[in-house]
Design a protein around this motif. Structure first.
Motif, mmCIF file in Angstrom:
data_model
loop_
_atom_site.group_PDB
_atom_site.id
_atom_site.type_symbol
_atom_site.label_atom_id
_atom_site.label_comp_id
_atom_site.label_asym_id
_atom_site.label_seq_id
_atom_site.Cartn_x
_atom_site.Cartn_y
_atom_site.Cartn_z
ATOM 1 N N LEU A 189 0.828 -1.199 0.000
ATOM 2 C CA LEU A 189 0.000 0.000 0.000
ATOM 3 C C LEU A 189 0.867 1.256 0.000
ATOM 4 O O LEU A 189 2.046 1.215 0.338
ATOM 5 N N THR A 190 0.273 2.374 -0.372
ATOM 6 C CA THR A 190 0.944 3.676 -0.342
ATOM 7 C C THR A 190 0.163 4.605 0.569
ATOM 8 O O THR A 190 -1.042 4.821 0.351
ATOM 9 N N PHE A 191 0.828 5.130 1.589
ATOM 10 C CA PHE A 191 0.151 6.046 2.502
ATOM 11 C C PHE A 191 0.169 7.452 1.919
ATOM 12 O O PHE A 191 1.219 7.964 1.506
ATOM 13 N N VAL A 192 -0.992 8.080 1.889
ATOM 14 C CA VAL A 192 -1.132 9.418 1.320
ATOM 15 C C VAL A 192 -1.582 10.385 2.399
ATOM 16 O O VAL A 192 -2.579 10.142 3.088
ATOM 17 N N SER A 193 -0.842 11.457 2.566
ATOM 18 C CA SER A 193 -1.253 12.535 3.465
ATOM 19 C C SER A 193 -0.675 13.832 2.926
ATOM 20 O O SER A 193 0.533 14.074 3.016
ATOM 21 N N ARG A 194 -1.530 14.643 2.356
ATOM 22 C CA ARG A 194 -1.090 15.916 1.781
ATOM 23 C C ARG A 194 -2.083 17.015 2.113
ATOM 24 O O ARG A 194 -3.296 16.811 2.095
ATOM 25 N N THR A 195 -1.538 18.192 2.398
ATOM 26 C CA THR A 195 -2.339 19.396 2.565
ATOM 27 C C THR A 195 -1.995 20.353 1.431
ATOM 28 O O THR A 195 -0.816 20.604 1.164
ATOM 29 N N VAL A 196 -3.024 20.872 0.760
ATOM 30 C CA VAL A 196 -2.826 21.749 -0.390
ATOM 31 C C VAL A 196 -3.504 23.090 -0.121
ATOM 32 O O VAL A 196 -4.738 23.166 -0.075
ATOM 33 N N PRO A 197 -2.742 24.167 0.107
ATOM 34 C CA PRO A 197 -3.351 25.478 0.321
ATOM 35 C C PRO A 197 -4.107 25.960 -0.910
ATOM 36 O O PRO A 197 -3.626 25.838 -2.034
ATOM 37 N N VAL A 198 -5.292 26.490 -0.680
ATOM 38 C CA VAL A 198 -6.100 27.061 -1.753
ATOM 39 C C VAL A 198 -5.990 28.583 -1.758
ATOM 40 O O VAL A 198 -6.051 29.224 -2.803
ATOM 41 N N GLY A 199 -5.825 29.153 -0.569
ATOM 42 C CA GLY A 199 -5.690 30.605 -0.463
ATOM 43 C C GLY A 199 -5.267 30.984 0.937
ATOM 44 O O GLY A 199 -5.363 30.192 1.873
ATOM 45 N N THR A 200 -4.780 32.220 1.089
ATOM 46 C CA THR A 200 -4.349 32.732 2.388
ATOM 47 C C THR A 200 -4.944 34.102 2.642
ATOM 48 O O THR A 200 -5.296 34.831 1.705
ATOM 49 N N LYS A 201 -5.064 34.453 3.921
ATOM 50 C CA LYS A 201 -5.609 35.760 4.297
ATOM 51 C C LYS A 201 -4.912 36.245 5.554
ATOM 52 O O LYS A 201 -4.805 35.522 6.545
ATOM 53 N N VAL A 202 -4.445 37.484 5.524
ATOM 54 C CA VAL A 202 -3.853 38.104 6.701
ATOM 55 C C VAL A 202 -4.980 38.671 7.558
ATOM 56 O O VAL A 202 -5.753 39.517 7.111
ATOM 57 N N VAL A 203 -5.083 38.210 8.783
ATOM 58 C CA VAL A 203 -6.114 38.682 9.710
ATOM 59 C C VAL A 203 -5.607 39.870 10.507
ATOM 60 O O VAL A 203 -6.288 40.884 10.632
ATOM 61 N N THR A 204 -4.412 39.755 11.072
ATOM 62 C CA THR A 204 -3.770 40.874 11.771
ATOM 63 C C THR A 204 -2.303 40.898 11.381
ATOM 64 O O THR A 204 -1.710 39.863 11.042
ATOM 65 N N MET A 205 -1.707 42.071 11.428
ATOM 66 C CA MET A 205 -0.306 42.221 11.038
ATOM 67 C C MET A 205 0.355 43.305 11.862
ATOM 68 O O MET A 205 -0.109 44.450 11.888
ATOM 69 N N GLU A 206 1.398 42.931 12.586
ATOM 70 C CA GLU A 206 2.249 43.874 13.295
ATOM 71 C C GLU A 206 3.681 43.661 12.815
ATOM 72 O O GLU A 206 3.932 42.799 11.959
ATOM 73 N N THR A 207 4.601 44.406 13.354
ATOM 74 C CA THR A 207 5.985 44.284 12.911
ATOM 75 C C THR A 207 6.536 42.888 13.152
ATOM 76 O O THR A 207 7.165 42.285 12.284
ATOM 77 N N ASP A 208 6.293 42.357 14.350
ATOM 78 C CA ASP A 208 6.886 41.075 14.736
ATOM 79 C C ASP A 208 5.872 39.968 14.961
ATOM 80 O O ASP A 208 6.241 38.878 15.392
ATOM 81 N N THR A 209 4.596 40.223 14.724
ATOM 82 C CA THR A 209 3.567 39.184 14.888
ATOM 83 C C THR A 209 2.557 39.281 13.748
ATOM 84 O O THR A 209 2.361 40.352 13.157
ATOM 85 N N ALA A 210 1.935 38.171 13.452
ATOM 86 C CA ALA A 210 0.906 38.143 12.410
ATOM 87 C C ALA A 210 -0.017 36.964 12.667
ATOM 88 O O ALA A 210 0.384 35.954 13.245
ATOM 89 N N THR A 211 -1.255 37.109 12.242
ATOM 90 C CA THR A 211 -2.199 36.000 12.248
ATOM 91 C C THR A 211 -2.651 35.794 10.808
ATOM 92 O O THR A 211 -3.154 36.716 10.172
ATOM 93 N N VAL A 212 -2.446 34.586 10.305
ATOM 94 C CA VAL A 212 -2.744 34.274 8.914
ATOM 95 C C VAL A 212 -3.638 33.043 8.855
ATOM 96 O O VAL A 212 -3.386 32.044 9.534
ATOM 97 N N GLU A 213 -4.700 33.115 8.054
ATOM 98 C CA GLU A 213 -5.566 31.970 7.825
ATOM 99 C C GLU A 213 -5.216 31.342 6.475
ATOM 100 O O GLU A 213 -4.986 32.057 5.494
ATOM 101 N N VAL A 214 -5.183 30.011 6.445
ATOM 102 C CA VAL A 214 -4.882 29.274 5.216
ATOM 103 C C VAL A 214 -6.039 28.325 4.927
ATOM 104 O O VAL A 214 -6.328 27.425 5.717
#
Length: 289
Positions: A189-214
């Motif tokens: 058998l072949t084990f398959v586990s892959r995550t494929v991003p469809v899009g990203t969005k910046v929720v908050t952005m500071e100089t040294d921190t960020a929250t990003v949704e994928v």
């Protein structure tokens, strides 16, 4: 997980976790809309729907990789109070996924891209690439799993996260996916586990921190003759809290929600051999905006 549910695993003072869909490492509550059989617009009948027991088994493991990360993250991080008040990115709504003129990162931390820019584009690229790494088959091997966590996470949270994941990836956990007790793939058998991003969005952005949704789609299962865990897809959104550490973005906390999920199409399901061949033939990408 019901659509819209969201859990944040940063703190330890959240109280009981009886309603936590990740408490069983890969459990999920999911509904499925069954459309009518073939009609004038769809002359070919749809594929038979699996019985409810097999459907529950399959959907119970399709998000197990990120679910295990979220489960382990709920033990707490050192970043609970690090982020100041939210600051919206420059424009409202989604930004177009289009070339920016900035070259993709050239660095590597093991097999994972590194050296992202300290801006919105760099944060989105880091979050997308980290989602791919954390949703890979390599997460099922203890040594490579530790390498991935060290490459993607804040050093302040990585050791405890690694320990919790080592406990989470138990023989029972592997069995639920169809693997051997040690996490190896059954012969043939072949084990398959892959995550494929469809899009990203910046929720908050500071100089040294960020929250990003994928927003992601994922593939999980065993391909090959006689597989009782066929490769299936799932849709989910990962929220990553990033911190700028030693010249790169690192994850300080993360959470996941189900969807948005499109309606299934009428594509013919590939055979187990076709799926295994595709996994061997097609590699992944380095994501950059």
């Amino acid at each position: 997980m019901s659509p819209g549910d969201e859990h944040d695993y940063r703190g330890t003072d959240q109280g009981g976790r009886g309603d936590d869909p990740y408490s069983t490492l890969g459990g999920t509550r999911q509904t499925r809309t069954r459309l009518p059989d073939g009609d004038a617009g769809h002359p070919h009948p749809r594929r038979p729907v699996r019985n409810s027991r097999s459907l529950v088994t399959i959907t119970g493991v399709v998000v197990l990789l990120i679910a295990a990360i979220a489960f382990a993250n709920r033990g707490g991080t050192s970043d609970d109070n690090a982020s100041p008040g939210p600051k919206n990115p420059g424009t409202a709504g989604s930004a177009p996924t289009a070339p920016t003129g900035t070259k993709p990162v050239q660095g590597k931390n093991g097999t994972i891209p590194a050296g992202f820019a300290q801006d919105e584009q760099g944060a989105q690229s880091a979050a997308a690439n980290y989602s791919v790494a954390l949703g890979s088959a390599e997460m099922f091997t203890a040594e490579s799993r530790r390498d991935i966590i060290q490459a993607t996470h804040d050093p302040a949270v990585a050791p405890k996260l690694q320990d919790r994941l080592d406990t989470a990836y138990s023989p029972a956990f592997y069995k639920n996916v169809g693997l051997n007790d040690d996490g190896s793939t059954p012969t043939g058998l072949t084990f398959v586990s892959r995550t494929v991003p469809v899009g990203t969005k910046v929720v908050t952005m500071e100089t040294d921190t960020a929250t990003v949704e994928v927003w992601c789609t994922g593939l999980v299962g065993l391909a090959g003759p006689g597989s009782t865990k066929p490769v299936t897809e799932t849709w989910f959104t990962i929220s990553q809290e990033l911190k700028w550490i030693d010249g790169d973005w690192k994850i300080s906390a993360s959470s996941q929600t189900e969807g948005p999920t499109p309606v299934n199409g009428d594509n013919r399901a590939s055979t187990a051999d076709e799926m295994a061949a595709a996994v061997d033939a097609y590699g992944g990408f380095t994501y950059a905006r």
